[in-house]
Design an enzyme around this catalytic site. Structure first.
Site, PDB file in Angstrom:
ATOM      1  N   ASN A 117     -57.708  72.848  21.506  1.00  6.83           N
ATOM      2  CA  ASN A 117     -56.770  72.124  20.656  1.00  6.83           C
ATOM      3  C   ASN A 117     -56.477  72.798  19.327  1.00  6.83           C
ATOM      4  O   ASN A 117     -55.557  72.377  18.616  1.00  6.83           O
ATOM      5  CB  ASN A 117     -57.286  70.703  20.423  1.00  6.83           C
ATOM      6  CG  ASN A 117     -57.510  69.963  21.722  1.00  6.83           C
ATOM      7  OD1 ASN A 117     -56.993  70.352  22.764  1.00  6.83           O
ATOM      8  ND2 ASN A 117     -58.281  68.883  21.658  1.00  6.83           N
ATOM      9  N   THR A 134     -55.866  73.304  28.299  1.00  7.83           N
ATOM     10  CA  THR A 134     -57.258  73.681  28.545  1.00  7.83           C
ATOM     11  C   THR A 134     -57.376  74.730  29.644  1.00  7.83           C
ATOM     12  O   THR A 134     -58.182  75.667  29.538  1.00  7.83           O
ATOM     13  CB  THR A 134     -58.088  72.435  28.924  1.00  7.83           C
ATOM     14  OG1 THR A 134     -58.068  71.516  27.828  1.00  7.83           O
ATOM     15  CG2 THR A 134     -59.524  72.804  29.244  1.00  7.83           C
ATOM     16  N   THR A 167      -4.853  75.106  18.810  1.00 10.54           N
ATOM     17  CA  THR A 167      -5.702  73.946  18.563  1.00 10.54           C
ATOM     18  C   THR A 167      -5.538  73.002  19.740  1.00 10.54           C
ATOM     19  O   THR A 167      -4.429  72.769  20.213  1.00 10.54           O
ATOM     20  CB  THR A 167      -5.314  73.223  17.262  1.00 10.54           C
ATOM     21  OG1 THR A 167      -3.935  72.854  17.310  1.00 10.54           O
ATOM     22  CG2 THR A 167      -5.545  74.128  16.056  1.00 10.54           C
ATOM     23  N   SER A 208     -61.814  75.340  20.037  1.00 10.43           N
ATOM     24  CA  SER A 208     -61.412  74.332  21.013  1.00 10.43           C
ATOM     25  C   SER A 208     -60.025  74.725  21.516  1.00 10.43           C
ATOM     26  O   SER A 208     -59.267  75.409  20.815  1.00 10.43           O
ATOM     27  CB  SER A 208     -61.362  72.945  20.372  1.00 10.43           C
ATOM     28  OG  SER A 208     -60.636  72.029  21.182  1.00 10.43           O
ATOM     29  N   SER A 212     -15.437  89.660  43.241  1.00 13.80           N
ATOM     30  CA  SER A 212     -15.243  88.784  44.391  1.00 13.80           C
ATOM     31  C   SER A 212     -15.577  89.499  45.687  1.00 13.80           C
ATOM     32  O   SER A 212     -15.355  90.701  45.830  1.00 13.80           O
ATOM     33  CB  SER A 212     -13.787  88.296  44.443  1.00 13.80           C
ATOM     34  OG  SER A 212     -13.544  87.549  45.611  1.00 13.80           O
TER      35      SER A 212
END
Length: 465
Positions: free
Chosen positions: A140, A99, A185, A138, A316
């Site tokens: 909403n 709102t 893997t 509204s 760095s």
């Protein structure tokens, strides 16, 4: 022009000139003074677009005088164009199901429209934020419709950016199609593969993300404009309900459609969970790809070092010469944020009660942030990382030769047990599989070379047969 006093059901409040906000927005600024994120401007501008559409319809239906409607339309256009961005400072995390955001837009448009008609800001007898700007609407139905429009626009951008990323990965797939490396893997040496094959797998994952995100726009097209407070349409005529959707279609050039059951759209937010879930899937793939590149580019001497990522900044403040994979790290962090936002959207969507979800502002902020972040991250990741990646062929060859990966190609020629013995011997003596095979005369040299041919061991079939 001067400061003004505005009144509401709570009491009076001073509004300082030259602000275009009204008392509702002023109270929201005090009540939700989180000193954090403000409402996403994409949402603000698409709500303003809805105000323009409503004024056009109400003008056509003779509910608004022409001069009032035209002033509202002009003011709405100016909000859409970004001329009043500084007037939208309410926290994204607000109570009231949006709102405060709706009223912020209503008040800014009303006060600007009053100016256009020659009046003083705050003189709502000329144009009223609720009676005129919010006529037949509204929060909403306006707020979720604005969110859906904003999300669709961003989804289209993200889909295009993912298509570009897919293409960049496919270019690398072709570029590295004949460079062999060690596949892994569980982070352990596995089988040989071409670098290009790895990028091809990344491209397929991104292709799925692009297609899923492109298609999910359909879920957002139905809107509840005209449903007003709870979806019943009280205070909005049937003519308004049908006309407003047509006008929105024309203004946005999007496939917006009127819901056949507005109450559903008003109270249920599962569609936003679905959209966010696909953004999460995309983020999972982006995070995996970015982490793979960080691993493969690690070193450059003490790590895997098979890929060379573009050097974009010094890494760095204490270690001279160090360059970090910062673009991949950025992509990973954005992915994590999107995944976190998905949790927020899921929780907020589940908190809807009866005819409305009061936590829609959290859904809106999280979803729009995810879409914007992900789109921008994908573009930067492509431009400043993927497109500039180089292969370190010598390191690829070295890592592969030092491993026992090639021994798997021998299984159909000398059996699993003998192959295992050769692998152990190679590790024990610090030799390559090829060297052991040559020295032991287990197979003819020509046969060994045929079996261990890179183009044989990186495709389906039995090498050397």
């Amino acid at each position: 022009m001067a400061d003004r006093i505005e009144k509401d059901l709570i009491g009076e409040k001073l509004i300082e000139d030259p602000s275009y906000i009204g008392i509702n927005t002023a109270r929201a600024l005090e009540n939700f003074n989180l000193k954090s994120k403000t409402v996403n401007l994409n949402l603000i501008k698409d709500i303003a677009l809805i105000k323009k559409a409503a004024a056009m319809v109400n003008k056509n239906l003779k509910k608004l005088p022409v001069e009032k409607a035209d002033a509202i339309i002009q003011a709405s256009d100016e909000v859409v164009d970004g001329k009043f961005d500084c007037e939208f400072r309410v926290s994204a995390f607000q109570g009231g199901a949006g709102t405060s955001t709706n009223m912020n837009v209503n008040e800014v448009i009303a006060n600007r429209a009053i100016e256009i008609l020659g009046g003083e800001k705050g003189d709502y007898s000329i144009i009223h934020p609720l009676n005129d700007v919010n006529m037949s609407q509204s929060t909403n139905d306006v707020y979720p419709t604005g969110l859906r429009i904003a999300a669709i626009r961003l989804i289209r951008k993200l889909s295009n950016s993912l298509a570009d990323l897919q293409e960049a990965l496919q270019i690398k797939e072709n570029e590295f199609s004949d460079i062999i490396k060690l596949g892994r893997t569980q982070l352990m040496d596995a089988l040989p593969m071409m670098i290009g094959q790895g990028f091809g797998a990344y491209a397929k994952a991104v292709e799925r993300d692009r297609w899923r995100i492109y298609k999910v726009e359909e879920r957002l097209r139905q809107v509840n404009l005209g449903g007003t407070a709870i979806g019943t349409g009280l205070n909005a005529t049937n003519k308004f309900i049908y006309m407003i959707t047509d006008v929105i279609q024309d203004l946005t050039k999007l496939g917006i459609a009127r819901s056949d059951f507005p109450m559903d759209i008003t109270q249920n937010c599962d569609v936003f969970v679905e959209v966010s879930g696909l953004l999460k899937s995309c983020s999972v793939n982006l995070l995996k790809i970015s982490n793979d590149l960080r691993l493969l580019g690690s070193g450059p001497k003490g790590g895997i070092g098979e890929l060379k990522l573009p050097e974009v900044q010094a890494g760095s403040t204490i270690m001279p010469g160090k360059v970090n994979p910062v673009i991949a790290e950025m992509a990973g962090q954005v992915s994590m944020r999107v995944i976190a936002n998905d949790s927020a959207i899921t929780l907020a969507s589940s908190m809807g009660q009866l005819e409305l979800n009061a936590f829609t502002p959290l859904i809106a902020e999280s979803l729009l942030e995810s879409l914007e972040l992900l789109n921008n991250a994908v573009i930067i990741f492509r431009e400043r990382c993927i497109e500039g990646i180089k292969a370190n062929e010598e390191k690829c060859k070295e890592n592969l030769e030092k491993s026992t990966a090639m021994v798997t190609a021998l299984v159909h020629h000398i059996g699993y047990d003998k192959s295992s013995e050769i692998a152990k011997q190679a590790l024990r003596e610090g030799k390559t599989i090829r060297e052991i095979l040559y020295e032991e005369n287990i197979l003819p040299k020509e046969k060994i070379d045929e079996i261990l041919n890179p183009f044989e061991v990186t495709r389906p079939g039995i090498p050397g047969k």
